[in-house]
Design an enzyme around this catalytic site. Structure first.
Site, PDB file in Angstrom:
ATOM      1  N   GLU A 160      75.227 -25.965   9.432  1.00  0.00           N
ATOM      2  CA  GLU A 160      75.292 -27.369   9.028  1.00  0.00           C
ATOM      3  C   GLU A 160      75.220 -27.536   7.509  1.00  0.00           C
ATOM      4  O   GLU A 160      74.453 -28.337   6.992  1.00  0.00           O
ATOM      5  CB  GLU A 160      74.179 -28.174   9.711  1.00  0.00           C
ATOM      6  CG  GLU A 160      74.265 -28.103  11.229  1.00  0.00           C
ATOM      7  CD  GLU A 160      73.319 -29.049  11.947  1.00  0.00           C
ATOM      8  OE1 GLU A 160      72.187 -29.232  11.482  1.00  0.00           O
ATOM      9  OE2 GLU A 160      73.725 -29.597  12.993  1.00  0.00           O
ATOM     10  N   GLU A 206      64.452 -36.395  19.795  1.00  0.00           N
ATOM     11  CA  GLU A 206      65.632 -36.821  19.043  1.00  0.00           C
ATOM     12  C   GLU A 206      66.711 -37.446  19.930  1.00  0.00           C
ATOM     13  O   GLU A 206      67.289 -38.465  19.584  1.00  0.00           O
ATOM     14  CB  GLU A 206      66.201 -35.606  18.302  1.00  0.00           C
ATOM     15  CG  GLU A 206      67.492 -35.885  17.576  1.00  0.00           C
ATOM     16  CD  GLU A 206      68.031 -34.653  16.847  1.00  0.00           C
ATOM     17  OE1 GLU A 206      67.358 -33.605  16.851  1.00  0.00           O
ATOM     18  OE2 GLU A 206      69.133 -34.753  16.286  1.00  0.00           O
ATOM     19  N   ASN A 250      65.804 -27.540   7.194  1.00  0.00           N
ATOM     20  CA  ASN A 250      66.699 -27.901   6.082  1.00  0.00           C
ATOM     21  C   ASN A 250      65.804 -27.894   4.842  1.00  0.00           C
ATOM     22  O   ASN A 250      65.363 -28.936   4.368  1.00  0.00           O
ATOM     23  CB  ASN A 250      67.326 -29.272   6.316  1.00  0.00           C
ATOM     24  CG  ASN A 250      68.214 -29.268   7.551  1.00  0.00           C
ATOM     25  OD1 ASN A 250      68.966 -28.319   7.776  1.00  0.00           O
ATOM     26  ND2 ASN A 250      68.114 -30.310   8.360  1.00  0.00           N
ATOM     27  N   LYS A 295      67.741 -21.945  20.265  1.00  0.00           N
ATOM     28  CA  LYS A 295      67.481 -23.193  20.999  1.00  0.00           C
ATOM     29  C   LYS A 295      67.747 -22.986  22.490  1.00  0.00           C
ATOM     30  O   LYS A 295      68.605 -22.193  22.859  1.00  0.00           O
ATOM     31  CB  LYS A 295      68.375 -24.323  20.480  1.00  0.00           C
ATOM     32  CG  LYS A 295      68.006 -24.796  19.090  1.00  0.00           C
ATOM     33  CD  LYS A 295      68.813 -26.028  18.674  1.00  0.00           C
ATOM     34  CE  LYS A 295      68.447 -26.430  17.244  1.00  0.00           C
ATOM     35  NZ  LYS A 295      69.106 -27.663  16.802  1.00  0.00           N
ATOM     36  N   ASP A 300      72.433 -28.594  21.596  1.00  0.00           N
ATOM     37  CA  ASP A 300      71.426 -29.147  20.709  1.00  0.00           C
ATOM     38  C   ASP A 300      70.461 -30.099  21.408  1.00  0.00           C
ATOM     39  O   ASP A 300      70.548 -31.306  21.223  1.00  0.00           O
ATOM     40  CB  ASP A 300      72.131 -29.881  19.554  1.00  0.00           C
ATOM     41  CG  ASP A 300      71.171 -30.172  18.418  1.00  0.00           C
ATOM     42  OD1 ASP A 300      70.056 -29.647  18.449  1.00  0.00           O
ATOM     43  OD2 ASP A 300      71.551 -30.927  17.507  1.00  0.00           O
ATOM     44  N   GLU A 304      62.222 -35.252   9.214  1.00  0.00           N
ATOM     45  CA  GLU A 304      63.534 -35.293   9.857  1.00  0.00           C
ATOM     46  C   GLU A 304      63.339 -35.349  11.363  1.00  0.00           C
ATOM     47  O   GLU A 304      62.593 -34.545  11.934  1.00  0.00           O
ATOM     48  CB  GLU A 304      64.347 -34.047   9.459  1.00  0.00           C
ATOM     49  CG  GLU A 304      65.726 -34.027  10.107  1.00  0.00           C
ATOM     50  CD  GLU A 304      66.752 -33.209   9.329  1.00  0.00           C
ATOM     51  OE1 GLU A 304      66.539 -32.934   8.132  1.00  0.00           O
ATOM     52  OE2 GLU A 304      67.787 -32.849   9.934  1.00  0.00           O
TER      53      GLU A 304
HETATM   54  C1  BDP Z   1      69.795 -31.115  15.086  1.00  0.00           C
HETATM   55  C2  BDP Z   1      69.248 -32.197  14.235  1.00  0.00           C
HETATM   56  C3  BDP Z   1      69.208 -31.876  12.774  1.00  0.00           C
HETATM   57  C4  BDP Z   1      68.599 -30.504  12.570  1.00  0.00           C
HETATM   58  C5  BDP Z   1      69.371 -29.490  13.353  1.00  0.00           C
HETATM   59  C6  BDP Z   1      68.719 -28.115  13.323  1.00  0.00           C
HETATM   60  O1  BDP Z   1      70.030 -33.352  14.456  1.00  0.00           O
HETATM   61  O2  BDP Z   1      68.476 -32.868  12.152  1.00  0.00           O
HETATM   62  O3  BDP Z   1      68.599 -30.162  11.233  1.00  0.00           O
HETATM   63  O4  BDP Z   1      69.389 -29.844  14.711  1.00  0.00           O
HETATM   64  O5  BDP Z   1      68.079 -27.767  14.305  1.00  0.00           O
HETATM   65  O6  BDP Z   1      69.235 -31.308  16.343  1.00  0.00           O
HETATM   66  O7  BDP Z   1      68.855 -27.387  12.352  1.00  0.00           O
END
Ligand code: BDP
Length: 706
Positions: free
Chosen positions: A300, A402, A219, A369, A374, A176
């Site tokens: 999420e 990303e 995930n 984070k 994000d 991912e």
């Molecule tokens: C976001 C990403 C996603 C991750 C999520 C996370 O787009 O793919 O699963 O963070 O950190 O940046 O859980």
């Protein structure tokens, strides 16, 4: 002639190891190419002594052998006792060999490098506080030689206990947000076959001080906890152990239901707790030094304790209790924004977790984070970091790019990481930097650490591009010592990866430092954020307004209309999550740095900037500056041709050309979009090449021709 032959061989090897030899980048910064003749005397080693009675010491010795052989042409003789000046002596500081020297104590994982006298001879000593310290000391020595730095008196120990990579690797081999090929774990062939790549990965990590790795995606799939995958994880752990790297796993909250046959995953249900306790015992039987679990819960769409009306603390503590007898930890992620998007998403994690401060077990660490959102090109720091003094907080950085150009854009993240770490949060007045929060010194925590979302895959160059390797490198070095200058880290990386010639490292270091500002300018200047394309997050899409959640749409974040642009985050209550004086500073347009302007404020398009320009004019200027900066990077790199082998030179040049084209795309698409609202013209010498509709119609991942 016989005596001349070895000399000739050395001369020839130096000659032929010059820049012309093509390299794939697979050797990373551990290339150990021969030292140029003029530097040889400074790094001469007459003989070396290094007892190695354990797998970790043997790994360190093997690396030293490899490094010396590569750089000196042939490894000097290994002896049992020092018998000549110029010897290198390596071992545990407390060993009978080195104890008589009474060196300063290096501590856990620490090392000392010193000039000393042993058996009447002048020697260089590398002494570890423990076996890991020996390993890190050897790598530090090799780094100094490779970077052609003087072998200096060094006393070094890590500031952070946990220096972890987080792999977002799935069990089907995909990664991912990975842009460097497939997962390096190669699950189908494990445990019978452990690919060589894994040992190479371990060496590279050890060389920069990384001491743990979470193998699978946050995930998570429940299957990672089945016996078959525990066996596979054991095989990986066995391969990483000699390099002082522990294995951790991400777990899925609903695993007791999905693979355990239970009907609930309620953390307060005794059957659920028993399931996790048995699972922990099973893992520790296979991997006695297993590190612990990383958990993404109620985030999420992931399941979590809130599905049972329990809190994040209830969930984390249950897992912590089952790991405690084995010495394991829980890294509980704070990336949670389950509440109503009508409330500012930026403030969600704070609202969720601050009330829980003080409720977590002592083997729980909250993983936060760096930014409240994000991993955007630039974000203010997450106010949560300054608001949970009773809980150890681990910083989560993203090494994979990303939101920053993914595989191809050259963006040196060392500059970003350092900016985050050196930020003063004022948690307990001035000097409360994020570095001091996460290293535990500010609030006296036992656990400390930094995690980086890995950018590693099975591409020949590991990271998708040669310069992406620098981000992995800088992450490790800054996790070890957050006080290092990002510029010095860039220079040290460039010297080892290409050549230590200052005519190369000087301009390349400047280019790397510039790259961090450039990406902000051409993607999200003035505090803009989250205006990228939906889903894959590649390319600009400030018009994005699709999808199930308001807070996944670009328009939710920039709020552009004819009246203005930006988000009034004083009104949303977000600025109040910061400590004074930052709360006041960010609440006032006049004292908010330009970098965060539209993050914290909603302003009219004709708002006067300190530069005298209107907000719109400043936005246009910044986007244009970003593109110009990439052009400058391209021009700078073009001059480096003579220093770099053709293969790597071409990759960097090609990728810079892509980056330039995509920087233009970002600039023009964003400005074409915002121009609809600004009510002001473009400057005379600039206009986006295409009408907005062309940018909006681009298929995924494709940019228009420049
Ligand atoms: C976001 C990403 C996603 C991750 C999520 C996370 O787009 O793919 O699963 O963070 O950190 O940046 O859980």
């Amino acid at each position: 002639m016989r005596r001349l032959l070895p000399v000739l061989a050395v001369i020839l090897s130096v000659f032929f190891a010059g820049p012309a030899k093509a390299e794939t980048g697979h050797d990373l910064w551990l290339r150990y190419r021969p030292i140029e003749t003029q530097h040889r005397a400074s790094y001469a080693v007459s003989q070396w002594v290094m007892p190695a009675a354990s797998p970790m010491l043997a790994a360190a010795r093997g690396e030293l052998q490899r490094g010396l052989a590569g750089m000196l042409g042939a490894a000097p003789p290994q002896v049992q006792a020092v018998s000549a000046d110029g010897a290198l002596v390596v071992g545990l500081a407390a060993s009978p060999l080195l104890a008589p020297l009474a060196l300063p104590a290096p501590g856990r994982e620490g090392y000392v490098i010193r000039a000393a006298r042993l058996n009447g001879h002048a020697v260089t000593v590398i002494a570890g506080g423990d076996e890991a310290g020996v390993l890190y000391g050897v790598f530090a020595y090799l780094r100094q030689v490779q970077a052609r730095q003087p072998v200096a008196d060094t006393l070094s120990a890590p500031r952070n206990q946990l220096r972890l990579l987080n792999h977002w690797d799935n069990l089907d081999g995909t990664v991912e947000r990975g842009y460097a090929g497939a997962s390096i774990w190669n699950w189908p062939v494990l445990p019978e076959h452990v690919p060589r790549l894994i040992a190479g990965y371990a060496r590279a990590n050890a060389s920069i001080g990384i001491n743990g790795t979470v193998l699978n995606n946050v995930n998570a799939q429940a299957a990672i906890l089945t016996p078959a995958y525990i066996e596979k994880a054991k095989a990986v752990a066995d391969a990483l152990r000699p390099w002082n790297i522990r294995v951790y796993l991400s777990v899925r909250w609903s695993a007791p239901i999905e693979i355990g046959g239970l009907t609930s995953a309620d953390p307060l249900d005794p059957a659920v707790k028993r399931w996790w306790a048995d699972k922990a015992a099973e893992i520790y039987r296979a991997i006695p030094d297993f590190g612990g679990f990383l958990v993404k819960a109620n985030s999420e769409g992931q399941p979590g304790p809130q599905d049972y009306r329990r809190s994040h603390a209830d969930g984390a503590n249950m897992i912590a209790d089952v790991l405690k007898p084995h010495g394991g930890i829980v890294m509980w992620r704070a990336f949670v924004y389950a509440d109503d998007p009508a409330r500012d998403r930026a403030g969600a994690a704070y609202r969720e977790f601050v009330p829980l401060d003080g409720q977590f077990r002592d083997n729980v660490v909250l993983q936060v984070k760096n930014g409240p959102l994000d991993f955007q090109p630039r974000e203010p720091f997450s106010p949560l970091l300054a608001a949970m003094p009773k809980t150890p907080l681990m910083l989560e950085l993203q090494i994979t790019k990303e939101y920053l150009g993914q595989k191809t854009h050259l963006v040196y993240l060392g500059a970003q990481f350092s900016e985050v770490l050196q930020t003063d949060t004022f948690a307990h007045g001035p000097g409360s930097t994020i570095a001091r929060i996460v290293d535990g010194s500010l609030d006296g925590h036992r656990i400390s650490g930094i995690a980086g979302v890995a950018n590693i895959g099975n591409d020949a160059d590991w990271s998708g591009s040669i310069f992406n390797q620098a981000d992995w490198y800088a992450f490790g070095r800054l996790a070890w010592d957050p006080g290092l200058s990002p510029r010095a880290v860039a220079a040290e990386w460039a010297a080892q990866t290409f050549t230590a010639d200052p005519a190369f490292t000087g301009p390349v270091t400047e280019m790397m430092m510039l790259s961090r500002e450039a990406v902000v300018h051409y993607m999200t200047p003035l505090g803009l954020h989250h205006i990228m394309a939906h889903g894959h997050h590649m390319g600009p899409a400030p018009w994005d307004a699709i999808g199930p959640r308001e807070d996944w749409k670009a328009v939710y974040y920039h709020r552009a209309t004819k009246d203005g642009i930006g988000w009034d985050r004083k009104a949303s209550g977000f600025t109040a999550q910061y400590k004074p004086p930052l709360a006041e500073r960010f609440a006032d347009v006049a004292t908010t740095p330009e970098d965060y302007l539209l993050w914290f404020h909603r302003l009219a398009w004709d708002h006067r900037m300190p530069s005298g320009r209107t907000l719109w004019e400043q936005m246009v200027a910044r986007y244009r500056q970003g593109v110009d900066e990439v052009a400058a990077m391209q021009a700078g790199w073009a001059k480096m041709r003579g220093f770099v082998d053709a293969e790597r030179f071409a990759q960097v040049s090609d990728y810079l050309a892509i980056q330039h084209r995509e920087a233009i795309w970002w600039r023009d698409a964003c400005l074409a979009y915002f121009a609809q609202f600004s009510g002001q013209p473009f400057p005379k010498d600039y206009a986006p090449k295409y009408p907005l509709a062309v940018y909006q119609a681009m298929p995924a991942y494709a940019s228009p021709p420049p």
